[in-house]
Design an enzyme around this catalytic site. Structure first.
Site, mmCIF file in Angstrom:
data_model
loop_
_atom_site.group_PDB
_atom_site.id
_atom_site.type_symbol
_atom_site.label_atom_id
_atom_site.label_comp_id
_atom_site.label_asym_id
_atom_site.label_seq_id
_atom_site.Cartn_x
_atom_site.Cartn_y
_atom_site.Cartn_z
ATOM 1 C CG ASN A 70 9.398 5.883 -1.987
ATOM 2 O OD1 ASN A 70 10.302 5.161 -1.563
ATOM 3 N ND2 ASN A 70 8.336 6.225 -1.250
ATOM 4 C CE LYS A 78 5.740 3.848 -1.412
ATOM 5 N NZ LYS A 78 4.329 3.972 -1.065
ATOM 6 C CG HIS A 119 6.946 8.320 2.482
ATOM 7 N ND1 HIS A 119 5.976 7.430 2.879
ATOM 8 C CD2 HIS A 119 6.829 8.441 1.139
ATOM 9 C CE1 HIS A 119 5.308 7.023 1.812
ATOM 10 N NE2 HIS A 119 5.798 7.631 0.745
ATOM 11 C CD GLU A 133 4.186 10.910 -1.499
ATOM 12 O OE1 GLU A 133 4.241 10.272 -2.545
ATOM 13 O OE2 GLU A 133 4.720 10.532 -0.444
ATOM 14 N N GLY A 147 -0.576 4.231 -2.693
ATOM 15 C CA GLY A 147 -0.675 2.787 -2.836
ATOM 16 C C GLY A 147 -2.100 2.274 -2.931
ATOM 17 C CB SER A 195 -2.379 6.191 -6.916
ATOM 18 O OG SER A 195 -2.542 5.363 -5.774
#
Ligand code: PGA
Length: 243
Positions: free
Chosen positions: A11, A13, A95, A164, A170, A202
């Site tokens: 991803n 982003k 997300h 997630e 992150g 992560s």
């Protein structure tokens, strides 16, 4: 031995310019080198068409969200048929960054997943609890609740689910293998056999193998470590090793 092929999704982003398309080609080469792993990369819409042209069969290109409607007066939005037209084969919905930044609800996520399926795209439905939820002992209840509402009226065999934890995205903090195993066990009991359950938050080359070896973890959703071909290829190789 996982019952199904591991699924590794990157991803990007809001990262990636045309100059970065060479990375897509390198990731496609890594995907070709590991034919027993399913590999996908969810990119900014601006890169989809060119990325899909470079990716070939081994690397599926995906969008990061889609609108619930196929077309209409929704300035700035991108629909599932548009993503498919640009060469996407999948799309993430729900997300946590979109839930937080855009206030997307489970009902929105459900409508987006249905729009994706109608356009022939594979939806990757993302769920995850906040740190406050986890500290309150509510993580499983929150996540299974999100799933129930996000998948209402949807054939669960047609989706992938990405767990997630918001506090692991992150941040460099990964959920412990025990926590992941507990959550994925609860998710499997909730959705039944079939859909692949991915972990995200992560994931890096040095923790991917342990996560992928965890019961009911059928793959990983990778943000930061998918931006460089070398680290993403290492995660693909880790998946190949457990496959
Ligand atoms: P991260 O992002 O790997 O950078 O934590 C994961 C995600 O948001 O999908």
């Amino acid at each position: 031995m996982p019952a199904t092929r591991p699924y590794i999704i990157g991803n990007w982003k809001m990262n990636g310019l045309a100059a970065d398309l060479g990375i897509v080609a390198e990731i496609a080469a890594a995907a070709r080198a590991h034919p027993h792993v399913d590999v996908a990369l969810c990119l900014p819409a601006t890169l989809l068409r060119e990325a899909a042209a470079r990716a070939g069969e081994a690397l599926a290109i995906g969008g990061q969200t889609c609108h619930a409607r196929a077309a209409g007066a929704h300035t700035g939005e991108i629909s599932a048929p548009m993503l498919a037209d640009a060469g996407a084969r999948l799309v993430m919905v729900g997300h946590s960054e979109r839930r937080a930044d855009r206030g997307e609800t489970d009902a929105d996520v459900c409508a987006q997943a249905k729009a994706a399926l109608a356009a022939g795209l594979h939806p990757v439905v993302c769920v995850g609890e906040s740190l406050a939820d986890r500290d309150a002992g509510q993580a499983e209840a929150v996540v299974t609740g999100q799933l129930t509402r996000s998948l209402e009226g949807i054939d669960r065999q047609q989706v992938t689910i990405a767990y997630e934890p918001v506090w692991a995205i992150g941040t460099g903090r990964t959920a412990s293998p025990d926590d992941v195993a507990a959550m994925h066990g609860a998710l499997r009991a909730h959705v039944g056999p079939g859909p692949r359950l991915l972990y995200g938050g992560s994931v890096k080359p040095d923790n991917a193998a342990a996560l992928l070896a965890t019961a009911e973890v059928g793959g990983v959703l990778v943000g930061g470590a998918s931006l460089k071909a070398e680290s993403f290829a290492a995660i693909i190789a880790a998946a190949a090793a457990v496959a």
